[in-house]
Enzyme design. Structure first.
Site, mmCIF file in Angstrom:
data_model
loop_
_atom_site.group_PDB
_atom_site.id
_atom_site.type_symbol
_atom_site.label_atom_id
_atom_site.label_comp_id
_atom_site.label_asym_id
_atom_site.label_seq_id
_atom_site.Cartn_x
_atom_site.Cartn_y
_atom_site.Cartn_z
ATOM 1 N N LYS A 52 0.843 -1.207 0.000
ATOM 2 C CA LYS A 52 0.000 0.000 0.000
ATOM 3 C C LYS A 52 0.876 1.254 0.000
ATOM 4 C CE LYS A 52 -3.826 -2.571 1.938
ATOM 5 N NZ LYS A 52 -4.515 -3.096 3.108
ATOM 6 N N GLN A 96 -5.200 -2.350 9.341
ATOM 7 C CA GLN A 96 -4.980 -3.625 8.655
ATOM 8 C C GLN A 96 -5.543 -4.794 9.476
ATOM 9 O OE1 GLN A 96 -3.491 -3.954 5.459
ATOM 10 N NE2 GLN A 96 -4.312 -6.019 5.696
ATOM 11 N N ASP A 119 -11.499 1.976 3.508
ATOM 12 C CA ASP A 119 -11.730 0.544 3.286
ATOM 13 C C ASP A 119 -13.217 0.275 3.025
ATOM 14 O OD1 ASP A 119 -9.580 -1.181 3.164
ATOM 15 O OD2 ASP A 119 -9.321 -1.296 5.338
#
Ligand code: NAP
Length: 290
Positions: A52, A96, A119
């Site tokens: 990322k 995460q 997200d």
């Protein structure tokens, strides 16, 4: 059979985003800024976050990684999230997953400001997606929709079977495919570990999207001739021939299934890179909405 090349598709998306970032900067504005919170030492999670960061560098975004010890408490993490929520220099952030087992993932997701939830996991964003309202779409399902769009794959009126009902893949995928949109407008069946007659069900799918985390679970005798097969699965299995000691294996028995398909993705050049590209798209959107 045509391979759905998520690698080259995502490369194009990154180029499009880089162009927009250059324009943002030339107008005197600061670049979009993505932060990622990484708790603990899970190898796969560390890799995902590293990718990322690399993606951000490539398109000209700023990025920040916040590392927390495996032993960090839920309260420590919630405090970090509160800081990120109120930091004006950060447009969006992700935590995460998976988190260490002593931390409640639902509590963490609920603590993220929906305006920064790139997200697309917060209830507000999932609700907006379900209603077809502007939102941050969950990255993996959105990446798959983008593949359908870019390869002009007809989904209208097709029977789409989604294997797996997780909050981050299967469930949002089934919603997006059933919406009155293009791509979309499919007749969707969502299946899970309690579903009976899975083989027959899969055989009836024009489009089969598999997200269960069971290596090579979908075999050739479960796939209809001419079907579109999307393999989301990505499981690390030990492999001494690899430098890092493992390889990623999908949920579909690719070698034996591929010749039956009109289109198929492969691990790891299919869904994975598209998921990463979606996260960049959401971060750009968060910056634009600011
Ligand atoms: P998850 O939360 O573990 O959910 C798995 C789902 O599969 C559950 O709904 C489960 O059913 C269902 N399932 C398990 N065994 C089954 C079986 N034998 N038959 C039918 N359904 C079964 O998984 P996830 O987070 O969605 O991830 C799935 C896979 O995708 C993993 O390999 C993950 O690494 C990968 N992934 C890849 C990306 C990417 O970008 N490439 C992104 C996200 C995830 P129940 O609900 O009944 O338990």
């Amino acid at each position: 059979m045509q391979l759905l090349d998520g690698k080259s598709c995502s490369e194009k998306i990154r180029q499009e985003i880089a162009k927009e970032v250059a324009e943002i900067k030339s107008n005197g504005d600061r670049a979009p800024h993505l932060a990622a919170v990484l708790v603990g030492n899970d190898g796969a999670s560390q890799n995902y976050v590293a990718f990322k960061v690399k993606d951000c560098d490539e398109v000209g975004f700023n990025s920040t990684v916040i590392r927390m010890e495996e032993t960090a408490t839920e309260q420590n993490l919630l405090e970090k999230i509160a800081e990120l929520n109120s930091n004006d220099k950060i447009d969006g952030f992700i935590v995460q997953l998976p988190l260490p087992s002593h931390i409640d993932e639902d509590k963490v997701i609920l603590a993220i400001d929906p305006k920064k939830d790139v997200d697309g996991f917060c209830p507000e964003n999932v609700g907006n997606m379900s209603l077809g309202l502007p939102t941050f779409l969950s990255a993996t399902p959105n990446g798959i929709m983008e593949l359908f769009r870019r390869y002009s794959i007809e989904t209208d009126g097709k029977h789409c079977v989604v294997l797996g009902r997780s909050n981050i893949v299967g469930t949002p995928m089934s919603i997006l495919m059933s919406r009155n949109t293009n791509p979309g407008n499919a007749t969707v069946t969502i299946a899970h570990s309690r579903t009976k007659g899975l083989q027959e069900l899969c055989l009836s799918a024009d489009i089969l999207i598999v997200a269960i985390g069971k290596t090579e679970f979908v075999t050739a005798d479960m796939v209809k001739e001419g079907a579109v097969v999307i393999d989301v699965g990505q499981t690390r299995v030990p492999d001494s021939t690899k430098k890092n000691g493992f390889r990623n294996v999908g949920d579909v028995d690719f070698d034996n299934v591929k010749d039956k398909c009109s289109y198929i993705t492969y691990v790891t050049g299919g869904v994975g890179p598209m998921t990463r590209a979606s996260l960049l798209q959401n971060t750009l959107k968060a910056h634009q909405r600011r």
